[in-house]
Design a protein around this motif. Structure first.
Motif, mmCIF file in Angstrom:
data_model
loop_
_atom_site.group_PDB
_atom_site.id
_atom_site.type_symbol
_atom_site.label_atom_id
_atom_site.label_comp_id
_atom_site.label_asym_id
_atom_site.label_seq_id
_atom_site.Cartn_x
_atom_site.Cartn_y
_atom_site.Cartn_z
ATOM 1 N N LYS A 157 0.810 -1.445 0.035
ATOM 2 C CA LYS A 157 0.035 -0.026 0.023
ATOM 3 C C LYS A 157 0.822 1.243 -0.089
ATOM 4 C CE LYS A 157 -3.636 -2.607 0.355
ATOM 5 N NZ LYS A 157 -4.157 -2.856 1.522
ATOM 6 N N SER A 158 0.336 2.369 -0.528
ATOM 7 C CA SER A 158 1.156 3.633 -0.659
ATOM 8 C C SER A 158 0.191 4.600 0.103
ATOM 9 C CB SER A 158 1.434 3.905 -2.141
ATOM 10 O OG SER A 158 0.207 4.113 -2.975
ATOM 11 N N VAL A 159 1.070 5.706 0.567
ATOM 12 C CA VAL A 159 0.467 6.799 1.165
ATOM 13 C C VAL A 159 1.131 8.187 0.589
ATOM 14 C CG1 VAL A 159 1.989 6.721 2.965
ATOM 15 C CG2 VAL A 159 -0.019 7.743 3.296
ATOM 16 N N ALA A 160 0.214 9.272 0.478
ATOM 17 C CA ALA A 160 0.729 10.490 0.175
ATOM 18 C C ALA A 160 0.580 11.367 1.450
ATOM 19 C CB ALA A 160 0.105 11.040 -1.059
ATOM 20 N N ILE A 161 1.729 12.163 1.800
ATOM 21 C CA ILE A 161 1.449 13.004 2.912
ATOM 22 C C ILE A 161 1.616 14.511 2.194
ATOM 23 C CG2 ILE A 161 2.367 13.592 5.173
ATOM 24 C CD1 ILE A 161 3.819 10.569 5.016
#
Length: 421
Positions: free
Chosen positions: A189-193
């Motif tokens: 899974k990927s996350v953008a901050i």
């Protein structure tokens, strides 16, 4: 830190030094062993004076004014139970810093030099330019440990510990671990901050980028790119960058380290662009936000990070908090929000340490009481000092706004922190 803030801090330090020299012969050293109530700033035979610094107003319209009500609620109960060391707490209320560095410093100086408070609790703002002054003047100060100033200085305490440590400290993993539970795991899974272009925003990006990566996420975007002084009217450029992700694949979660006005704009734009992933932020746990349909719609589905027991908790301490807020509001049922809890728990930590210090209350005896202080099972988990001046207490939860109401999406729990590099 900007040149303006550095200049203000330098000027304040010089003025404080002159003030300290001028007052030394009159008041003595408040931290000197055996100092009596007569020469300890803010302490009389029957009272201890406390003030606060809170962003009641801001350029964006965002307000933390209910932090003051939360502190008042805790102090009222403390006084009803006999005060601290036989003294009532004289809470004179909070100064409004308007989220302005110059006003924050001015508020700190006023509370110490004019009002002569023993402690500042709560301090709730995104700016804390008065930190060096309060540390120099030996003023016990309590607030939300989301600013670097609450991590290290001996007189400054985060009510849930240090959340933005220096290298050698630790990171609270509540947010990454909570998002992992929402997504059914972090693997693959990927996350953008995204954060504001400010010192606090840049530090937030640095810490959360490391925390999410350590939890097993791919961090596809991590920038403090949004102007800190004004809410953008057009979010399209930010949305394009966020959704570009890794190789054109949108991230599984977008995490905003910003305040409500920015979050409303960003999340609305993401939804209009067709984004269906997880949205999360650390600020929008406020039933008052549900009064407007547009706001309620913008925040619907958002998972909000909490670093305390949710209001929905059945913990008896939460029932006590609600009763105390109602009493402080004149018997009225008022919508609860996280600012109230911030003020309440800042005051609670001050009260708990002051009680341990006992009747002979001086700055030195207060600091001695803080060393080795521990208090398990609070609304922010197990507290201890001086651990909290270097590490967070490691606990938190996620709540989700769903169909016009908040519900717990990840229950309150404590997680093993990770080393901050």
């Amino acid at each position: 830190m900007s040149r303006t803030v550095r200049a203000l801090a330098a000027a304040a330090a010089a003025l404080a030094l002159v003030s300290a020299c001028n007052s030394a012969s009159k008041q003595g050293d408040p931290g000197k062993p055996g100092a009596s109530a007569g020469n300890t700033r803010g302490v009389s035979a029957d009272a201890v004076k406390v003030g606060g610094i809170v962003s009641m107003t801001s350029a964006s319209g965002y307000s933390k004014k209910d932090t003051d009500l939360g502190a008042k609620a805790r102090y009222l109960r403390a006084n009803a139970e006999g005060g601290v060391g036989g003294r009532r707490i004289d809470y004179i209320g909070a100064q409004d810093d308007g989220q302005d560095p110059g006003r924050n410093l001015a508020a700190a100086r006023k509370l110490v030099q004019q009002d002569k408070v023993f402690a500042v609790s709560p301090m709730s703002s995104v700016t804390f330019s008065g930190a060096d002054f309060l540390q120099q003047e030996k003023v016990p100060t309590f607030g939300w440990g989301t600013l670097p100033s609450f991590c290290g200085p001996s007189y400054l305490y985060g009510f849930n510990g240090c959340l933005v440590p220096s290298p050698g400290g630790t990171l609270n993993q509540t947010w990454p671990e909570g998002i992992a539970k929402v997504l059914g795991g972090a693997a693959g899974k990927s996350v953008a901050i995204i954060a504001n272009d400010s010192d606090a925003g840049k530090f937030g990006i640095r810490t959360f980028q490391q925390g999410f990566a350590a939890a097993g996420f791919t961090v596809s975007y991590a920038k403090a790119s949004v102007p800190a002084t004004a809410v953008p009217s057009d979010w399209s450029a930010y949305v394009r960058e966020l959704l570009a992700g890794e190789g054109g694949k949108a991230p599984d979660a977008v995490v905003s380290v910003m305040q409500t006005p920015n979050n409303i704009g960003l999340f609305t734009a993401l939804k209009r662009a067709g984004y269906r992933g997880v949205l999360s932020d650390p600020t929008d746990y406020d039933p008052g936000l549900l009064a407007k349909d547009a706001t309620k719609q913008a925040l619907d589905g958002v998972h909000v990070l909490l670093q305390f027991e949710p209001f929905e908790s059945t913990d008896p301490k939460m029932a006590q908090f609600k009763a105390d807020i109602k009493a402080a509001a004149g018997g009225q049922d008022v919508p609860l929000n996280m600012h109230m809890l911030t003020g309440y728990m800042s005051a609670d930590l001050f009260v708990s340490i002051a009680k341990k210090a006992g009747r002979d209350l001086t700055v030195e005896s207060f600091q001695a009481a803080a060393q080795g202080f521990s208090d398990p099972g609070t609304l922010v988990g197990d507290r201890s000092e001086p651990k909290g001046q270097k590490d967070s207490f490691g606990c938190g939860a996620l709540v989700q706004l769903k169909d016009g109401a908040y519900e717990v999406s990840v229950p309150f729990a404590c997680h093993e922190p990770i080393p901050f590099k």
